[in-house]
Scaffold this motif. Structure first.
Motif, mmCIF file in Angstrom:
data_model
loop_
_atom_site.group_PDB
_atom_site.id
_atom_site.type_symbol
_atom_site.label_atom_id
_atom_site.label_comp_id
_atom_site.label_asym_id
_atom_site.label_seq_id
_atom_site.Cartn_x
_atom_site.Cartn_y
_atom_site.Cartn_z
ATOM 1 N N GLN A 238 0.816 -1.209 0.000
ATOM 2 C CA GLN A 238 0.000 0.000 0.000
ATOM 3 C C GLN A 238 0.853 1.265 0.000
ATOM 4 N N ALA A 239 1.978 1.229 0.724
ATOM 5 C CA ALA A 239 2.790 2.426 0.902
ATOM 6 C C ALA A 239 4.088 2.345 0.100
ATOM 7 N N PRO A 240 4.548 3.470 -0.456
ATOM 8 C CA PRO A 240 5.806 3.474 -1.215
ATOM 9 C C PRO A 240 7.027 3.105 -0.382
ATOM 10 N N CYS A 241 7.002 3.352 0.919
ATOM 11 C CA CYS A 241 8.198 3.114 1.722
ATOM 12 C C CYS A 241 8.561 1.633 1.800
ATOM 13 N N GLU A 260 11.193 5.079 10.511
ATOM 14 C CA GLU A 260 10.988 6.481 10.170
ATOM 15 C C GLU A 260 12.294 7.157 9.758
ATOM 16 N N THR A 261 13.380 6.818 10.432
ATOM 17 C CA THR A 261 14.661 7.450 10.109
ATOM 18 C C THR A 261 15.103 7.126 8.681
ATOM 19 N N PHE A 262 14.843 5.879 8.225
ATOM 20 C CA PHE A 262 15.190 5.512 6.853
ATOM 21 C C PHE A 262 14.316 6.267 5.853
ATOM 22 N N TRP A 263 13.024 6.330 6.135
ATOM 23 C CA TRP A 263 12.102 7.028 5.228
ATOM 24 C C TRP A 263 12.471 8.504 5.125
ATOM 25 N N ASN A 264 12.757 9.131 6.244
ATOM 26 C CA ASN A 264 13.102 10.549 6.217
ATOM 27 C C ASN A 264 14.401 10.783 5.451
ATOM 28 N N ARG A 265 15.387 9.911 5.655
ATOM 29 C CA ARG A 265 16.660 10.059 4.944
ATOM 30 C C ARG A 265 16.461 9.915 3.444
ATOM 31 N N PHE A 266 15.637 8.942 3.051
ATOM 32 C CA PHE A 266 15.341 8.730 1.628
ATOM 33 C C PHE A 266 14.677 9.965 1.038
ATOM 34 N N SER A 273 11.070 15.757 0.406
ATOM 35 C CA SER A 273 11.000 16.050 1.836
ATOM 36 C C SER A 273 9.583 16.302 2.320
ATOM 37 N N ASP A 274 8.701 16.734 1.433
ATOM 38 C CA ASP A 274 7.326 17.023 1.851
ATOM 39 C C ASP A 274 6.542 15.753 2.194
ATOM 40 N N LEU A 275 7.093 14.574 1.842
ATOM 41 C CA LEU A 275 6.407 13.321 2.141
ATOM 42 C C LEU A 275 6.815 12.726 3.490
ATOM 43 N N LYS A 276 7.741 13.348 4.173
ATOM 44 C CA LYS A 276 8.271 12.770 5.407
ATOM 45 C C LYS A 276 7.205 12.590 6.479
ATOM 46 N N GLU A 277 6.180 13.441 6.484
ATOM 47 C CA GLU A 277 5.146 13.355 7.519
ATOM 48 C C GLU A 277 4.047 12.368 7.166
ATOM 49 N N ALA A 278 4.144 11.724 6.004
ATOM 50 C CA ALA A 278 3.089 10.786 5.580
ATOM 51 C C ALA A 278 3.727 9.488 5.111
ATOM 52 N N MET A 306 20.954 2.262 -6.951
ATOM 53 C CA MET A 306 21.743 1.540 -5.947
ATOM 54 C C MET A 306 23.004 2.331 -5.581
ATOM 55 N N GLY A 307 23.598 2.987 -6.578
ATOM 56 C CA GLY A 307 24.788 3.790 -6.322
ATOM 57 C C GLY A 307 24.497 5.000 -5.451
ATOM 58 N N LEU A 308 23.255 5.500 -5.512
ATOM 59 C CA LEU A 308 22.877 6.658 -4.711
ATOM 60 C C LEU A 308 22.367 6.255 -3.321
ATOM 61 N N LEU A 309 21.493 5.249 -3.283
ATOM 62 C CA LEU A 309 20.812 4.895 -2.031
ATOM 63 C C LEU A 309 21.613 3.933 -1.162
ATOM 64 N N GLY A 310 22.355 3.025 -1.801
ATOM 65 C CA GLY A 310 23.124 2.054 -1.029
ATOM 66 C C GLY A 310 24.139 2.694 -0.103
ATOM 67 N N PRO A 311 24.984 3.604 -0.600
ATOM 68 C CA PRO A 311 25.981 4.241 0.268
ATOM 69 C C PRO A 311 25.357 5.092 1.376
#
Length: 398
Positions: A238-241, A260-266, A273-278, A306-311
């Motif tokens: 249901q959720a993109p995260c 939450e910390t992973f979602w906010n960092r992503f 950033s506007d999606l951090k609260e949802a 992967m090169g951007l998110l993995g590190p």
């Protein structure tokens, strides 16, 4: 696994009779065999385990049979003959464990049910793997993995919102509800026998096993009054995260941003950033958020993401093909792909043993057996002479 063969095997000294066919019993007994148990596969003369002929074939044997039956011996026994029944009773009299996957009542009709065999060998642990268990209104109802998934309430967890369930790509009921539960039950019974001196009957229902896998999603039903369905709840798409996305090159990537910390960092990293609260949207908000994230993920290739998110120390992974999975450095390091020689099939791949022990590791010792390859060896160990064995062959008892 190959470099530590000097260690003692964990289950050395245990003898297992495997009367099963197809996947659930075969995977269970192969794990026991990998840990050192002597597994004697009792097969129907002429045909053997049905899985021997299941496509794709390698040379003569099924590929899946070759991946499920290493470290075992094969003996052919016609259980419809008196000579064959005598062989099985003599085997059971000295065995520690018997595993069968017939419909409830079949072994009793053959005169070789648990009560009969346990009377001759009270230490026998008899494990019966069936779809619905040995009792109840569905006990003798035929079924397969997909049926058990459906009945247990598990199948509705797979699929997209509003589209209904799909066929899962793994045999979850067979292996998760059957093989693993059976192996656990058998080893628990072995420990109990060490205290009581007696074996027991282990009744494994693949449907019951599946139900035991449902705590997260049953919580939705019990405590929120909501039916969890694929694409419509947390952890179900249901959720993109916590989801799968198509990248610019047609490959897919998985996001496992539960915390939450992973979602906010992503969100900060990719400009959302506007999606951090949802993080866990529902309804129309979930659909809109999904489109935004999907459109973004489609702008780069899988390797670029992967090169951007993995590190960034985020829980992400590419959706690998089989080739990519078995080339993956982590699976290679864990020795999850091995090879061994087979007298007919040549050099064949083998999936590695999934549990790593410091002192008693699982090992590859012998290739999957030819049908009836160990007839003479096993029968001689029971006291049969060469003439006895020849006579049984003439009578089609083996």
């Amino acid at each position: 696994m190959t470099a530590i063969s000097a260690f003692k095997d964990a289950l050395t000294g245990l003898t297992v009779l495997d009367l099963t066919r197809l996947l659930p019993g075969a995977f269970c007994t192969q794990m026991l065999a990998d840990l050192g148990a002597e597994v004697i596969k009792v097969e129907e003369p002429g045909r053997g385990d049905y899985n021997r002929e299941f496509p794709p074939l390698n040379v003569k044997e099924s590929g899946s049979f070759l991946l499920l039956n290493r470290n075992k011996k094969s003996i052919t026994v016609n259980l419809k003959t008196e000579e064959g029944k005598t062989v099985l009773r003599r085997l059971a009299a000295r065995a520690d464990i018997l595993v069968e996957g017939f419909r409830p009542g079949v072994m009793d009709r053959l005169g070789m049910g648990y009560e009969t065999l346990a009377a001759e060998n009270p230490r026998l642990i008899y494990c019966a793997i069936s779809g619905f268990g040995q009792d109840g209104p569905y006990a003798k109802t035929p079924g397969h993995d997909l049926n058990y998934m459906a009945l247990a309430g598990a199948l509705q967890l797979f699929g997209k919102a509003g589209e209904g369930p799909i066929v899962p790509g793994l045999s979850i009921a067979d292996q998760g509800g059957g093989s693993l539960m059976a192996a656990f039950g058998i080893l628990a019974a072995v420990l109990a026998r060490g205290q009581t001196g007696k074996g027991q009957f282990v009744d494994v229902s693949m449907t019951d096993g599946l139900v035991a896998w449902l705590p997260y999603h049953a919580a939705d039903y019990f405590f929120a009054g909501v039916e969890p369905k694929g694409g419509e709840r947390r952890f179900l798409g249901q959720a993109p995260c916590y989801n799968v996305f198509r990248c610019a090159d047609g490959r897919h990537i998985t996001l496992g941003l539960i915390e939450e910390t992973f979602w906010n960092r992503f969100c900060d990293l990719v400009g959302l950033s506007d999606l951090k609260e949802a993080q866990w949207p529902e309804g129309a908000e979930a659909e809109a958020q999904m489109r935004r994230v999907a459109d973004l993920m489609a702008t780069k290739t899988c390797d670029e993401w992967m090169g951007l998110l993995g590190p960034a120390d985020l829980p992400v992974a590419p959706v690998n093909t089989m080739r990519e999975a078995f080339d993956d450095p982590q699976l290679k390091h864990r020795e999850m792909l091995l090879e061994m020689e087979h007298p007919v099939e040549g050099r064949i791949p083998q999936l590695g043993f999934p549990i790593k022990f410091s002192d008693t590791p699982g090992r590859l010792r012998t290739p999957p057996p030819l049908l009836g390859e160990h007839n003479d060896e096993v029968l001689r160990s029971l006291g049969y002479t060469a003439d006895d064995i020849a006579d049984m062959r003439r009578k089609s008892a083996i």
